[in-house]
Design a protein around this motif. Structure first.
Motif, PDB file in Angstrom:
ATOM      1  N   ALA A 135     -52.680  -8.925 -21.199  1.00 57.27           N
ATOM      2  CA  ALA A 135     -51.319  -8.405 -22.326  1.00 57.27           C
ATOM      3  C   ALA A 135     -51.789  -8.995 -23.601  1.00 57.27           C
ATOM      4  CB  ALA A 135     -49.959  -9.175 -21.668  1.00 57.27           C
ATOM      5  N   THR A 136     -52.410 -10.080 -23.671  1.00 59.93           N
ATOM      6  CA  THR A 136     -52.726 -10.681 -25.041  1.00 59.93           C
ATOM      7  C   THR A 136     -53.785  -9.624 -25.853  1.00 59.93           C
ATOM      8  OG1 THR A 136     -52.291 -12.807 -24.152  1.00 59.93           O
ATOM      9  CG2 THR A 136     -53.529 -12.758 -26.257  1.00 59.93           C
ATOM     10  N   ALA A 137     -54.589  -9.082 -24.967  1.00 52.50           N
ATOM     11  CA  ALA A 137     -55.792  -8.281 -25.246  1.00 52.50           C
ATOM     12  C   ALA A 137     -55.216  -7.043 -25.633  1.00 52.50           C
ATOM     13  CB  ALA A 137     -56.687  -8.272 -24.477  1.00 52.50           C
ATOM     14  N   ALA A 138     -54.075  -6.578 -25.170  1.00 56.67           N
ATOM     15  CA  ALA A 138     -53.765  -5.253 -25.286  1.00 56.67           C
ATOM     16  C   ALA A 138     -53.910  -4.394 -26.723  1.00 56.67           C
ATOM     17  CB  ALA A 138     -52.380  -4.942 -24.501  1.00 56.67           C
ATOM     18  N   PRO A 139     -52.959  -5.135 -27.590  1.00 57.43           N
ATOM     19  CA  PRO A 139     -52.926  -4.649 -28.818  1.00 57.43           C
ATOM     20  C   PRO A 139     -54.519  -4.323 -29.329  1.00 57.43           C
ATOM     21  CG  PRO A 139     -51.550  -6.579 -28.874  1.00 57.43           C
ATOM     22  CD  PRO A 139     -52.359  -6.361 -27.789  1.00 57.43           C
ATOM     23  N   LEU A 140     -55.383  -5.563 -29.407  1.00 54.31           N
ATOM     24  CA  LEU A 140     -56.628  -5.412 -29.922  1.00 54.31           C
ATOM     25  C   LEU A 140     -57.549  -4.076 -29.004  1.00 54.31           C
ATOM     26  CD1 LEU A 140     -57.299  -9.281 -29.756  1.00 54.31           C
ATOM     27  CD2 LEU A 140     -57.504  -7.878 -31.956  1.00 54.31           C
ATOM     28  N   LEU A 141     -57.180  -4.039 -27.777  1.00 53.78           N
ATOM     29  CA  LEU A 141     -57.912  -3.179 -27.114  1.00 53.78           C
ATOM     30  C   LEU A 141     -57.701  -1.910 -27.325  1.00 53.78           C
ATOM     31  CD1 LEU A 141     -60.119  -3.098 -24.860  1.00 53.78           C
ATOM     32  CD2 LEU A 141     -58.004  -3.249 -23.283  1.00 53.78           C
ATOM     33  N   ALA A 142     -56.305  -1.484 -27.886  1.00 53.03           N
ATOM     34  CA  ALA A 142     -55.660  -0.286 -28.213  1.00 53.03           C
ATOM     35  C   ALA A 142     -56.625   0.005 -29.577  1.00 53.03           C
ATOM     36  CB  ALA A 142     -54.320  -0.309 -28.482  1.00 53.03           C
ATOM     37  N   GLY A 143     -56.761  -1.051 -30.322  1.00 52.18           N
ATOM     38  CA  GLY A 143     -57.348  -0.680 -31.702  1.00 52.18           C
ATOM     39  C   GLY A 143     -58.698  -0.562 -31.697  1.00 52.18           C
ATOM     40  N   ALA A 144     -59.555  -1.348 -30.545  1.00 50.57           N
ATOM     41  CA  ALA A 144     -60.884  -1.251 -30.224  1.00 50.57           C
ATOM     42  C   ALA A 144     -61.375   0.079 -29.831  1.00 50.57           C
ATOM     43  CB  ALA A 144     -61.436  -2.276 -29.391  1.00 50.57           C
ATOM     44  N   ALA A 198     -49.343   1.491 -29.849  1.00 54.77           N
ATOM     45  CA  ALA A 198     -49.604   0.321 -29.863  1.00 54.77           C
ATOM     46  C   ALA A 198     -49.030  -0.444 -31.054  1.00 54.77           C
ATOM     47  CB  ALA A 198     -51.100  -0.222 -29.477  1.00 54.77           C
ATOM     48  N   ALA A 199     -49.532  -0.086 -32.037  1.00 55.47           N
ATOM     49  CA  ALA A 199     -49.025  -0.599 -33.511  1.00 55.47           C
ATOM     50  C   ALA A 199     -47.495  -0.766 -33.640  1.00 55.47           C
ATOM     51  CB  ALA A 199     -49.455  -0.039 -34.462  1.00 55.47           C
ATOM     52  N   LEU A 200     -46.935   0.384 -32.934  1.00 55.20           N
ATOM     53  CA  LEU A 200     -45.513   0.491 -33.393  1.00 55.20           C
ATOM     54  C   LEU A 200     -44.675  -0.053 -31.828  1.00 55.20           C
ATOM     55  CD1 LEU A 200     -45.435   4.329 -34.119  1.00 55.20           C
ATOM     56  CD2 LEU A 200     -44.581   2.393 -35.554  1.00 55.20           C
ATOM     57  N   GLY A 201     -45.091  -0.617 -31.033  1.00 50.89           N
ATOM     58  CA  GLY A 201     -44.891  -1.319 -29.972  1.00 50.89           C
ATOM     59  C   GLY A 201     -44.297  -0.453 -28.950  1.00 50.89           C
ATOM     60  N   ALA A 202     -44.703   0.921 -28.887  1.00 47.13           N
ATOM     61  CA  ALA A 202     -44.108   1.839 -28.091  1.00 47.13           C
ATOM     62  C   ALA A 202     -45.171   1.729 -26.674  1.00 47.13           C
ATOM     63  CB  ALA A 202     -44.222   3.100 -28.612  1.00 47.13           C
ATOM     64  N   TRP A 203     -44.837   0.656 -25.863  1.00 45.50           N
ATOM     65  CA  TRP A 203     -45.801   0.635 -24.784  1.00 45.50           C
ATOM     66  C   TRP A 203     -45.637   1.349 -23.670  1.00 45.50           C
ATOM     67  CZ3 TRP A 203     -50.039  -1.966 -25.790  1.00 45.50           C
ATOM     68  CH2 TRP A 203     -50.151  -2.836 -26.865  1.00 45.50           C
ATOM     69  N   SER A 262     -46.825  -9.246 -35.803  1.00 47.48           N
ATOM     70  CA  SER A 262     -48.559  -9.059 -36.237  1.00 47.48           C
ATOM     71  C   SER A 262     -49.258  -7.931 -35.284  1.00 47.48           C
ATOM     72  CB  SER A 262     -49.261 -10.276 -35.770  1.00 47.48           C
ATOM     73  OG  SER A 262     -49.172 -10.851 -34.440  1.00 47.48           O
ATOM     74  N   ARG A 263     -48.374  -7.265 -34.714  1.00 48.63           N
ATOM     75  CA  ARG A 263     -49.022  -6.277 -33.736  1.00 48.63           C
ATOM     76  C   ARG A 263     -49.727  -5.128 -34.405  1.00 48.63           C
ATOM     77  NH1 ARG A 263     -44.908  -3.874 -31.929  1.00 48.63           N
ATOM     78  NH2 ARG A 263     -43.765  -5.415 -30.653  1.00 48.63           N
ATOM     79  N   VAL A 286     -53.859  -4.410 -34.054  1.00 49.63           N
ATOM     80  CA  VAL A 286     -54.335  -3.201 -33.658  1.00 49.63           C
ATOM     81  C   VAL A 286     -55.606  -2.748 -34.691  1.00 49.63           C
ATOM     82  CG1 VAL A 286     -53.856  -0.626 -33.514  1.00 49.63           C
ATOM     83  CG2 VAL A 286     -52.327  -2.423 -32.387  1.00 49.63           C
ATOM     84  N   GLY A 287     -55.118  -3.337 -36.008  1.00 52.55           N
ATOM     85  CA  GLY A 287     -56.110  -2.981 -37.127  1.00 52.55           C
ATOM     86  C   GLY A 287     -57.406  -3.797 -36.958  1.00 52.55           C
ATOM     87  N   LEU A 288     -57.164  -5.097 -36.830  1.00 50.62           N
ATOM     88  CA  LEU A 288     -58.277  -5.753 -36.448  1.00 50.62           C
ATOM     89  C   LEU A 288     -59.125  -5.449 -35.164  1.00 50.62           C
ATOM     90  CD1 LEU A 288     -56.928  -9.291 -36.723  1.00 50.62           C
ATOM     91  CD2 LEU A 288     -58.716  -8.366 -38.426  1.00 50.62           C
ATOM     92  N   GLY A 289     -58.562  -4.879 -34.241  1.00 43.38           N
ATOM     93  CA  GLY A 289     -59.389  -4.374 -32.997  1.00 43.38           C
ATOM     94  C   GLY A 289     -60.181  -3.171 -33.404  1.00 43.38           C
ATOM     95  N   ALA A 290     -59.500  -2.345 -34.193  1.00 41.73           N
ATOM     96  CA  ALA A 290     -60.293  -0.862 -34.763  1.00 41.73           C
ATOM     97  C   ALA A 290     -61.464  -1.162 -35.469  1.00 41.73           C
ATOM     98  CB  ALA A 290     -59.006  -0.255 -35.315  1.00 41.73           C
TER      99      ALA A 290
END
Lengths: 318, 115
Positions: free
Chosen positions: A72-81, A134-139, A202-203, A207-211
């Motif tokens: 769950a912690t990795a999810a926004p980073l993973l979506a960006g990646a 993911a950035a918008l939190g629409a999980w 910070s979501r 996501v941006g950092l992940g990308a």
């Protein structure tokens, strides 16, 4: 045996034996009550939901386990990646040629090529939608899109397997598509009830950092291009750089650092292993090293986890 | 613990247990009623939430019994769960009160009078 009974048995079979012994009858009763007047579709959805929690318990990916919280912690980073995996126009990435061909072909015959073209175009567009969701939190939407990414990755691998005679080329193609498959599956495996919680503000930044990290990781691997197979220590570095923090920081309960490693791992693991396999001259040459690294990591993680009072302590309120 | 807003499903589940202990299916029906039919919790999702709240010591097993040959386990709020729910309810009440105040405040009345 009725459809309802069969669905219940299959769903309950997904649970670990100890949980089934303790709660099986209770789950069966609640399932029977909730599906008493339900149609087939509603019964199927209920059974799927029941089975999904069983699988979570079996794989220890619930909201209260370390693995679930890490995902769950990795999810926004993973979506960006996953967005960062895609080719960027103007960077001489050979994958842009494949996309151009698919876009030009569109829905024109031969129809046998259409699924492949659609999968190529889908993997160009869907990761962008996934990152936005993911950035918008629409999980809920993000989970559907992550599932789509994984399925499109699997479809392209299956189509390559049907088309390619050369096993080396097939393995290479599958390796280059593995980030989509693995990344999509990891996102889907994150417990949904934790996804809404952490660091709401910070979501988009995550996501941006992940990308950015995903883009850098894929560029470091030459855009998964056969002409730039990695040599020397480079593949080992790209494998261990995310793997070590993912395992060791997770063992210490440092989820943020572990999540950063986990988010990059699907992007580097497959291609690094492929390059190492090439250097080692086959599976037998690579196997002893892989076993040694796995054993050393397991021992280190256990040692570090032993020093922690409770790395898998109770999760957030939710 | 309540620095963050509680998820709606958790809030509904704790609310459903606030007045009396309830078993699984009763909780699903109660959540459906409290949310006005908007939230339908499925069995797997319910037990996932129950396990989490049990581990967080916000709820406890109140009774285990066999009723009409069927296994029944009732769940109840713990003191900690009651405190967390009360805090969240107070937070929501304060937000709702402020929203009401602003909607019906002097500026709005003045604007309506001018309209």
């Amino acid at each position: 045996m009725t459809v309802r009974t069969a669905a219940l048995r299959t769903a309950i079979a997904a649970y670990p034996a100890h949980y089934r012994r303790d709660r099986g009858a209770e789950l069966a009763d609640v399932f029977a009550d909730t599906t008493a007047d339900a149609g087939r579709l509603a019964t199927a959805r209920e059974a799927l939901d029941l089975a999904a929690y069983g699988l979570r318990l079996r794989t220890r990916l619930t909201a209260t386990t370390l693995g679930g919280r890490l995902l769950a912690t990795a999810a926004p980073l993973l979506a960006g990646a996953l967005l960062g995996v895609g080719p960027v126009p103007g960077l001489a990435d050979p994958r842009t040629h494949t996309i151009r061909v698919a876009a030009r072909a569109g829905l024109t015959p031969p129809w046998t090529d259409t699924p492949g073209h659609l999968a190529v175009l889908g993997l160009t567009v869907v990761p962008a939608l996934l990152a936005a969701a993911a950035a918008l939190g629409a999980w809920r939407a993000a989970r559907v899109l992550a599932c789509t990414v994984a399925l499109l990755g699997a479809l392209r691998i299956a189509l390559a397997a049907a088309d390619t005679q050369d096993s080396w080329l097939l393995l290479y193609t599958a390796t280059a598509l593995m980030p989509y498959l693995a990344g999509g599956v990891l996102l889907l495996a994150a417990p949904p009830d934790l996804l809404d919680e952490p660091r709401r503000h910070s979501r988009p930044l995550l996501v941006g950092l992940g990308a950015a990290a995903g883009f850098a990781a894929v560029r470091a691997q030459g855009g998964y291009d056969t002409r730039y197979l990695m040599d020397g220590w480079w593949p080992l570095l790209l494998l261990l750089a995310p793997l070590l923090p993912a395992v060791l920081c997770a063992a210490r309960g440092r989820l943020d650092a572990a999540a950063a490693g986990l988010a990059l791992l699907p992007l580097t693991a497959a291609f690094s292993l492929f390059s190492l396999w090439q250097q080692a001259g086959g599976v037998l040459g690579l196997l002893p090293w892989a076993v040694a690294v796995a054993l050393a990591l397991t021992a280190a993680a256990r040692l570090l986890a032993g020093r922690q009072p409770s790395p898998a302590a109770v999760g957030p309120l939710g | 613990m309540t620095e963050r807003a509680m998820q709606e499903s958790t809030l509904l589940l704790l609310t459903a247990l606030a007045d009396a202990p309830r078993h699984g299916y009763a909780l699903i029906k109660e959540i459906d009623a409290i949310s006005g039919g908007r939230v339908t919790m499925r069995t797997g999702t319910l037990y996932g939430a129950l396990d989490r709240l049990l581990q967080q010591n916000l709820i406890e097993v109140a009774a285990e019994e066999i009723v009409d040959g069927r296994a029944r386990r009732s769940y109840a709020l713990t003191d900690a769960g009651r405190d967390v729910l009360a805090t969240e309810a107070e937070r929501l009440r304060a937000v709702a009160a402020e929203a009401q105040r602003r909607l019906g405040g002097p500026a709005v009345h003045a604007r309506r009078a001018l309209a």
